[in-house]
Design an enzyme around this catalytic site. Structure first.
Site, short mmCIF file in Angstrom:
data_model
loop_
_atom_site.label_atom_id
_atom_site.label_comp_id
_atom_site.label_asym_id
_atom_site.label_seq_id
_atom_site.Cartn_x
_atom_site.Cartn_y
_atom_site.Cartn_z
N TYR A 142 -4.49 5.55 0.03
CA TYR A 142 -5.28 4.91 0.74
C TYR A 142 -5.49 3.98 0.50
O TYR A 142 -5.55 3.44 -1.04
CB TYR A 142 -6.70 6.16 0.79
CG TYR A 142 -8.00 5.55 1.13
CD1 TYR A 142 -8.04 4.74 2.27
CD2 TYR A 142 -9.28 6.51 0.75
CE1 TYR A 142 -9.23 4.44 2.75
CE2 TYR A 142 -10.39 6.02 1.39
CZ TYR A 142 -10.17 5.48 1.96
OH TYR A 142 -11.56 4.96 2.64
N VAL A 169 -7.34 9.02 10.09
CA VAL A 169 -8.72 9.47 9.27
C VAL A 169 -9.61 9.30 9.62
O VAL A 169 -10.31 8.13 9.52
CB VAL A 169 -7.69 9.21 8.17
CG1 VAL A 169 -8.98 10.78 6.94
CG2 VAL A 169 -6.25 9.31 7.48
N THR A 194 -16.26 9.51 2.67
CA THR A 194 -16.94 10.46 3.48
C THR A 194 -17.62 11.81 2.73
O THR A 194 -19.34 11.77 2.92
CB THR A 194 -16.74 10.02 4.93
OG1 THR A 194 -15.92 9.88 5.01
CG2 THR A 194 -17.48 10.88 5.49
N LYS A 210 -2.76 6.25 4.59
CA LYS A 210 -4.22 5.69 5.13
C LYS A 210 -4.97 4.07 5.02
O LYS A 210 -5.02 3.97 3.65
CB LYS A 210 -5.19 6.36 4.72
CG LYS A 210 -6.76 6.21 5.79
CD LYS A 210 -8.17 6.59 5.14
CE LYS A 210 -8.85 5.99 5.33
NZ LYS A 210 -10.28 7.82 5.00
#
Length: 295
Positions: free
Chosen positions: A135, A204, A47, A163
């Site tokens: 992740y 998240v 992001t 995540k």
């Protein structure tokens, strides 16, 4: 290390020339902590447009975020890549910046085996004293970190969380077998509440840029056993959760959320190519999503 229940994967504000806008970055950090109630911030993750940030920009962002957060929330540095050696070096430099933890994305494009994934993450974790969050985002990387590999990695001392964006089924399997103290986070806003119900610790989030306080209320309602209240908040937020990515056609993150922030008085700039800002139709759709939050 407890990264908290609500982690915001923070955008990187840019000015009109496409450079990091440091004043807006400071303002955004404060807003996400004080108004949107983020427990931690991921800096230079997907992001944050990590693929188009230079290493120098990332390191400056890490140090800047640590300074501006001033202990009010945890700072998690995105240091993962598909180059194990480079990830190790960036992780060591991030540790020197004073961050609280690191986020390591599964290696993309080169498609390693599960054993290759294990050795990759293990090598980076062993290079640092920082707590590590894995992740797994197969929709972006072209590879999925499997349940058994995640659980093997969870046995390493400083790999403390994951995540996971693969599926609710996989998240359930990890949460049900993970060692004590290993936290499972959903990486999909629309799955935040369902994920909590099957054993996840938190989310998240992208939507928490503009709806963090409501999301914190939803999480707290669930934790207190007020399931109908939690469900009502999830239902209210669901159009935003989906719309920030579909808009109404798929729009790569963080194009939509950057526009949403600008609409709410946070001019965080455009995205860097090859991403594009929303077109007129997409912009109007995002405005309608924001309007629905206050109705």
């Amino acid at each position: 290390m407890d990264f908290g229940r609500l982690i915001t994967a923070m955008v990187t504000p840019f000015d009109g020339d496409g450079n990091i806008h440091w004043d807006e970055t400071a303002r955004l950090i404060n807003y996400l902590i004080e108004d949107q109630l983020s427990d931690s911030l991921v800096i230079a993750g997907t992001t944050g447009e990590s693929p188009t940030l230079s290493e120098d920009e990332k390191l400056k962002l890490f140090s800047f975020a640590v300074e501006k957060a001033a202990g009010r929330c945890k700072i998690i540095a995105g240091t993962g890549s598909n180059n194990t050696h480079h990830s190790i070096e960036l992780t060591k430099k991030a540790e020197q910046c004073g961050v609280d933890g690191i986020l390591l994305v599964a290696p993309y494009y080169n498609k390693p085996s599960q054993e290759g994934l294990y050795q990759h993450f293990r090598a980076i974790a062993e290079s640092t004293s920082l707590p590590v969050m894995l992740y797994n985002v197969p929709g972006r990387t072209g590879i999925s970190l499997g349940v058994s590999t995640t659980l093997r990695l969870a046995e390493l001392d400083n790999i403390v969380a994951t995540k996971d964006c693969a599926s609710l089924d996989q998240l359930t399997q990890i949460a049900s077998a993970a060692p004590a103290g290993f936290a499972v986070y959903s990486g999909d806003d629309s799955s935040a509440l369902p994920a909590l119900s099957v054993g996840a610790y938190g989310i998240v989030s992208v939507a928490s840029h503009v709806a963090g306080a409501l999301m914190k209320d939803m999480i707290q309602a669930y934790l207190e056993g007020r399931n109908s209240d939690a469900a009502a908040l999830h239902q209210k937020l669901f159009p935003l959760f989906k719309g920030l990515f579909e808009c109404p056609e798929p729009l790569p993150n963080p194009s939509a959320v950057k526009f949403a922030l600008a609409e709410q008085g946070f001019p965080v700039g455009s995205v860097r190519l090859p991403l594009l800002s929303p077109n007129d139709q997409e912009a109007e759709f995002i405005r309608s999503l924001l309007a629905s939050l206050s109705s």
